[in-house]
Design a protein around this motif. Structure first.
Motif, PDB file in Angstrom:
ATOM      1  N   LYS A   1       0.827  -1.211   0.000  1.00 28.42           N
ATOM      2  CA  LYS A   1       0.000   0.000   0.000  1.00 28.42           C
ATOM      3  C   LYS A   1       0.869   1.272   0.000  1.00 28.42           C
ATOM      4  O   LYS A   1       0.627   2.206  -0.765  1.00 28.42           O
TER       5      LYS A   1
ATOM      6  N   ASP B   1      -4.326  -0.948  -3.796  1.00 27.37           N
ATOM      7  CA  ASP B   1      -4.599   0.074  -4.807  1.00 27.37           C
ATOM      8  C   ASP B   1      -3.614   0.088  -5.977  1.00 27.37           C
ATOM      9  O   ASP B   1      -3.487   1.102  -6.674  1.00 27.37           O
TER      10      ASP B   1
ATOM     11  N   LYS C   1      -7.964  -3.855  -3.498  1.00 25.66           N
ATOM     12  CA  LYS C   1      -8.547  -2.502  -3.459  1.00 25.66           C
ATOM     13  C   LYS C   1      -7.816  -1.661  -2.412  1.00 25.66           C
ATOM     14  O   LYS C   1      -7.627  -0.452  -2.584  1.00 25.66           O
TER      15      LYS C   1
END
Ligand code: PLP
Length: 404
Positions: free
Chosen positions: A182, A214, A211
């Motif tokens: 992340k 990212d 998600k």
């Protein structure tokens, strides 16, 4: 309740075999993991009961197989927090990186920069080298510290206005280092770069939420995740997959084909030319079902305890050099033994029934970084036990006596 590795082992038929008259101690799962009965049976069932080609039939078996294939896609999507349209089946992580590199590479120009690191597997090096060779793209290499940690200051210093892609491993197959996906993605995005993570090792040992991380792309292979060979996953954000051109041409990836015109299917089918790895996808779906039934935190703690035991028992061994001591690292021990070639060490261990890998681990830049030509590697998985950890240490201690 403590994690029950013995109960898990019983689900892996191969683990009851012997090698050279000794019980098999399989410490090569980072190269490829063994398969639980659930995976073997899912694939056998498909072949014995409901098998046909997918997507093109109007008969029952074709429809059932198509349903099973697409259900596997949904399982993968749910496993990593993606949408099913963002999951492309490939033949492995290697093909997935090649697909992305070729697709993005088509739009790159000489002087554009791609940031990779010294701890990458060749699968996440060579496809980018192709772009260096063919397009004049510049490769920038993030340094690794002596402990085996990605040097974040150096990473930051490499990011600039020409950085187009950042492609990094989420967990090193040699060092065991786990990178903060992340944080790395955020830094890369601030520089305007697209991000790809090689999740081959990380996906096995920790929950992955694409998600949350990212990154635009995340790739992994089925066979390290207790699934079959011949299947890999390319996750891509829907908008990014839509921008990529087809990788291979053939059946199933088209919209219409005429003598002088062609249109392409939407992702993910645009990237799945020809008959896909149907049985392998079904097997991977079964592997994911199987893993999802486990307490993954307990698995991680179990694997860590195995590593910690081995590391502690080898603490005083002045003939041993461990490569990779990053804080929070995964259960992979890469090492060299003074005066011995890693291949010889692995062959002697094999006589004791202990399977480890030796060589460059498809990470030659990393070997060079640590000043070695090869290393041996013991990688621990959920089916390994404390007793096996001890068998390994005892066998290694005996092996080194040959070279002392
Ligand atoms: N990346 C890493 C970190 C790996 O460990 C491996 C396999 O060893 C790969 C990529 C390549 O995976 P595959 O050979 O399944 O395509």
């Amino acid at each position: 309740m403590a994690f029950d590795a013995e109960a898990i082992r019983k689900q892996f038929p191969i683990l009851s075999r012997q090698v050279h008259g000794k019980p098999l101690v399989y410490l090569d799962s980072a190269a490829s993991a063994q398969k639980p009965r659930a995976v073997i049976e899912a694939m056998t069932h498909a072949m014995e009961y409901s098998y046909a080609n997918v997507h093109r039939g109007l008969h029952t078996l074709a429809n059932e197989t198509t349903d099973a294939y697409e259900a596997a896609r949904r399982k993968v999507a749910a496993f990593i927090g993606a949408d099913e349209g963002e999951i492309v089946f490939t033949k492995g992580a290697t093909e997935a990186v090649n697909l992305v590199a070729a697709g993005i590479g088509a739009g790159l120009r000489a002087g554009d920069e791609i940031v990779i690191s010294e701890m990458e597997h060749h699968a996440n090096i060579v496809p980018w080298h192709f772009l260096r060779e063919h397009k004049g793209v510049v490769l920038k290499w993030v340094r690794v510290t002596d402990d085996g940690v990605l040097d974040l200051d150096h990473f930051q210093s490499l990011l600039g206005p020409r950085t187009r892609v950042v492609a990094l491993t989420h967990m090193s197959n040699v060092l065991g280092t786990i990178n903060d996906g992340k944080a790395l993605a955020r830094m890369a995005h601030e520089a305007g770069a697209l991000v790809l993570f090689d999740g081959c090792q990380a996906i096995v040992h920790r929950p992955v939420d694409v998600k949350d991380i990212d990154a635009e792309f995340y790739v992994f292979s089925g066979h390290k995740l207790y699934g079959p060979t011949g299947i890999g996953i390319l996750y891509g954000k829907a908008g990014e997959l839509a921008k990529l051109p087809p990788y291979q041409g053939g059946g199933e990836m088209i919209g219409i084909v005429s003598q002088d015109e062609i249109t392409y299917a939407d992702p993910p089918h645009r990237f799945e030319a020809g008959t896909p790895p149907i049985l392998e996808a079904i097997g991977l779906g079964a592997a994911i079902d199987w893993i999802s039934g486990l307490d993954r935190q307990a698995v991680a703690e179990h694997e860590h305890a195995l590593y910690a035991r081995v590391r502690e028992r080898l603490n005083g061994a002045n003939w041993l050099r461990v490569i990779g001591e990053a804080p929070g690292k995964g259960a992979i021990l890469s090492f060299t033994v003074d005066g011995a070639h890693a291949h010889d060490v692995a062959q002697i261990l094999d006589r004791y029934g202990v399977a480890v890998r030796a060589g460059t681990h498809c990470a030659e830049p990393l070997m060079r970084r640590f000043g070695v030509t090869s290393s041996a590697r013991a990688s621990f998985a959920l089916y390994n036990t404390q007793e096996e950890a001890d068998v390994f240490v005892d066998a290694l201690t005996k092996a080194q006596a040959f070279f002392a």
